[in-house]
Motif scaffolding. Sequence first.
Motif, mmCIF file in Angstrom:
data_model
loop_
_atom_site.group_PDB
_atom_site.id
_atom_site.type_symbol
_atom_site.label_atom_id
_atom_site.label_comp_id
_atom_site.label_asym_id
_atom_site.label_seq_id
_atom_site.Cartn_x
_atom_site.Cartn_y
_atom_site.Cartn_z
ATOM 1 N N GLY A 1 1.365 14.858 5.468
ATOM 2 C CA GLY A 1 0.742 16.367 4.733
ATOM 3 C C GLY A 1 0.760 16.281 3.087
ATOM 4 N N LEU A 2 1.353 15.086 2.492
ATOM 5 C CA LEU A 2 1.380 15.125 1.132
ATOM 6 C C LEU A 2 0.176 14.945 0.419
ATOM 7 C CD1 LEU A 2 3.907 12.062 0.860
ATOM 8 C CD2 LEU A 2 4.587 14.674 0.571
ATOM 9 N N SER A 3 0.113 15.412 -0.738
ATOM 10 C CA SER A 3 -1.300 15.410 -1.593
ATOM 11 C C SER A 3 -1.533 14.120 -1.832
ATOM 12 C CB SER A 3 -1.132 16.533 -2.735
ATOM 13 O OG SER A 3 -0.066 15.903 -3.669
ATOM 14 N N HIS A 4 -2.456 13.894 -2.738
ATOM 15 C CA HIS A 4 -3.164 12.699 -3.126
ATOM 16 C C HIS A 4 -1.912 12.195 -4.186
ATOM 17 C CE1 HIS A 4 -5.502 9.350 -3.993
ATOM 18 N NE2 HIS A 4 -5.131 9.523 -5.258
ATOM 19 N N ALA A 5 -1.679 13.022 -5.187
ATOM 20 C CA ALA A 5 -0.472 12.765 -6.151
ATOM 21 C C ALA A 5 0.673 12.384 -5.462
ATOM 22 C CB ALA A 5 -0.470 13.864 -7.229
ATOM 23 N N GLU A 6 1.330 12.973 -4.574
ATOM 24 C CA GLU A 6 2.573 12.765 -3.924
ATOM 25 C C GLU A 6 2.371 11.533 -3.088
ATOM 26 O OE1 GLU A 6 3.327 17.849 -3.532
ATOM 27 O OE2 GLU A 6 2.632 16.345 -1.731
ATOM 28 N N ALA A 7 1.217 11.196 -2.660
ATOM 29 C CA ALA A 7 1.256 9.899 -1.785
ATOM 30 C C ALA A 7 1.401 8.670 -2.877
ATOM 31 C CB ALA A 7 -0.051 9.881 -0.975
ATOM 32 N N VAL A 8 0.634 8.817 -3.959
ATOM 33 C CA VAL A 8 0.999 7.816 -5.163
ATOM 34 C C VAL A 8 2.596 7.724 -5.457
ATOM 35 C CG1 VAL A 8 0.288 7.128 -7.410
ATOM 36 C CG2 VAL A 8 -1.367 8.080 -5.850
ATOM 37 N N ALA A 9 3.023 8.792 -5.605
ATOM 38 C CA ALA A 9 4.390 9.003 -6.110
ATOM 39 C C ALA A 9 5.440 8.207 -5.064
ATOM 40 C CB ALA A 9 4.872 10.413 -6.265
ATOM 41 N N PHE A 10 4.934 8.412 -3.759
ATOM 42 C CA PHE A 10 5.668 7.774 -2.747
ATOM 43 C C PHE A 10 5.547 6.562 -2.890
ATOM 44 C CE2 PHE A 10 5.629 5.830 1.530
ATOM 45 C CZ PHE A 10 6.760 6.325 1.869
ATOM 46 N N LEU A 11 4.401 5.652 -2.835
ATOM 47 C CA LEU A 11 4.011 4.307 -2.759
ATOM 48 C C LEU A 11 4.917 3.756 -3.982
ATOM 49 C CD1 LEU A 11 0.500 3.773 -1.706
ATOM 50 C CD2 LEU A 11 2.773 3.567 -0.350
ATOM 51 N N PHE A 12 4.943 4.418 -5.172
ATOM 52 C CA PHE A 12 5.597 4.147 -6.451
ATOM 53 C C PHE A 12 6.971 4.128 -6.042
ATOM 54 C CE2 PHE A 12 7.788 4.610 -10.310
ATOM 55 C CZ PHE A 12 7.132 3.603 -11.200
ATOM 56 N N ALA A 13 7.569 4.854 -5.438
ATOM 57 C CA ALA A 13 8.845 4.949 -5.247
ATOM 58 C C ALA A 13 9.486 3.948 -4.318
ATOM 59 C CB ALA A 13 9.363 6.408 -4.671
ATOM 60 N N ARG A 14 8.468 3.497 -3.185
ATOM 61 C CA ARG A 14 9.028 2.581 -2.420
ATOM 62 C C ARG A 14 8.805 1.337 -3.139
ATOM 63 N NH1 ARG A 14 4.342 1.493 2.501
ATOM 64 N NH2 ARG A 14 3.618 0.472 0.580
ATOM 65 N N GLU A 15 8.049 1.238 -3.975
ATOM 66 C CA GLU A 15 7.949 -0.273 -4.787
ATOM 67 C C GLU A 15 9.287 -0.401 -5.463
ATOM 68 O OE1 GLU A 15 4.312 -2.086 -6.739
ATOM 69 O OE2 GLU A 15 5.315 -1.184 -8.465
ATOM 70 N N ALA A 16 9.619 0.936 -5.882
ATOM 71 C CA ALA A 16 10.804 0.780 -6.755
ATOM 72 C C ALA A 16 11.936 0.329 -5.996
ATOM 73 C CB ALA A 16 11.072 1.999 -7.269
ATOM 74 N N ILE A 17 12.186 0.740 -4.619
ATOM 75 C CA ILE A 17 13.263 0.663 -4.013
ATOM 76 C C ILE A 17 13.111 -1.129 -3.709
ATOM 77 C CG2 ILE A 17 14.333 0.756 -1.697
ATOM 78 C CD1 ILE A 17 13.565 3.578 -1.753
ATOM 79 N N ASP A 18 11.845 -1.548 -3.293
ATOM 80 C CA ASP A 18 11.750 -2.821 -2.715
ATOM 81 C C ASP A 18 11.962 -3.897 -4.096
ATOM 82 O OD1 ASP A 18 11.099 -2.266 -0.354
ATOM 83 O OD2 ASP A 18 8.760 -2.392 -0.595
ATOM 84 N N MET A 19 11.536 -3.657 -5.290
ATOM 85 C CA MET A 19 11.592 -4.194 -6.403
ATOM 86 C C MET A 19 13.132 -4.566 -6.826
ATOM 87 S SD MET A 19 9.013 -5.798 -6.762
ATOM 88 C CE MET A 19 8.953 -6.307 -8.343
ATOM 89 N N THR A 20 14.041 -3.356 -6.744
ATOM 90 C CA THR A 20 15.064 -3.200 -7.382
ATOM 91 C C THR A 20 16.595 -3.255 -6.359
ATOM 92 O OG1 THR A 20 15.269 -0.758 -7.229
ATOM 93 C CG2 THR A 20 14.127 -1.975 -9.195
ATOM 94 N N GLN A 21 16.078 -3.118 -5.212
ATOM 95 C CA GLN A 21 17.371 -3.185 -4.038
ATOM 96 C C GLN A 21 17.333 -4.528 -3.192
ATOM 97 O OE1 GLN A 21 19.611 -0.518 -4.840
ATOM 98 N NE2 GLN A 21 18.098 -0.280 -6.571
ATOM 99 N N PHE A 22 18.377 -4.669 -2.472
ATOM 100 C CA PHE A 22 18.323 -5.823 -1.600
ATOM 101 C C PHE A 22 17.171 -5.807 -0.368
ATOM 102 C CE2 PHE A 22 23.218 -5.661 -2.131
ATOM 103 C CZ PHE A 22 23.036 -7.046 -3.185
ATOM 104 N N GLN A 23 16.606 -6.774 -0.328
ATOM 105 C CA GLN A 23 15.376 -7.001 0.762
ATOM 106 C C GLN A 23 16.333 -7.284 2.098
ATOM 107 O OE1 GLN A 23 12.256 -6.740 0.966
ATOM 108 N NE2 GLN A 23 11.823 -6.110 -1.263
ATOM 109 N N TYR A 24 15.813 -6.608 3.000
ATOM 110 C CA TYR A 24 16.234 -7.013 4.449
ATOM 111 C C TYR A 24 15.177 -7.133 5.175
ATOM 112 C CZ TYR A 24 20.498 -4.572 2.714
ATOM 113 O OH TYR A 24 21.659 -4.259 2.370
ATOM 114 N N ALA A 25 13.857 -7.542 4.796
ATOM 115 C CA ALA A 25 12.787 -7.952 5.480
ATOM 116 C C ALA A 25 12.701 -9.287 6.216
ATOM 117 C CB ALA A 25 11.336 -7.944 4.643
#
Length: 207
Positions: free
Chosen positions: A178-202
């Motif tokens: 139910g996020l708006s388009h802008a909120e969904a973009v912000a979500f993906l950016f924040a997810r990328e921030a976590i993946d790029m700057t924190q430990f990876q468990y994949a």
Amino acid sequence: QYVMEPGRDSAKFRAFFALWHLGFSPAAAAMNLSQIPVNLVPWLSQHFGPSAYKKTFLNALTALKIQNGIAHGNPAFQRARDEMISQGRIDVGQAPELGAYAEGHNLNKLLAGTKTQKFWRNVSWLGMHMFSAIEHYNRELSFKVSWDLAMKHPNTPRLKEIDANSILELGDIQKRTGLSHAEAVAFLFAREAIDMTQFQYAKHSDA
């Protein structure tokens, strides 16, 4: 002379060193504590400039301090945070290995195992508790500040790239959360921030 059994004893050996390197090693503690200033801050500065991110970053730090390390926001933020948890980016233990170490302590409530097994479960829990707590805080902060910055600066080049290149995923996130388009973009950016700057468990990052 003691001869190591290839199966059982080598597994114990790996488990002991994993516990040491993650739970008790000063180097691991220092690395975990340094992820915010060494990884996150330069990454945000790269995308928003050295001055634009600072106020938002400090506000996020203050908010997490008041809220005991748990990020809060408006209803859209809370839905985004729930989705981030669902995708495994924010949790007390981001990997099955961490969960096994941290939650094995719960077995003591059942009085299961020998005294030696109970002792090692307690040691494992103590060793991983601080690591997990710091890792959780780092991820909450990374998500909070990245989301806030993305919502304040929607015309940032990286946000435009995500918008242009992630059409299907953006649509899926909007539909499910139910996020708006802008909120969904912000979500993906924040997810990328976590993946790029924190430990990876994949799985692909397993040593």
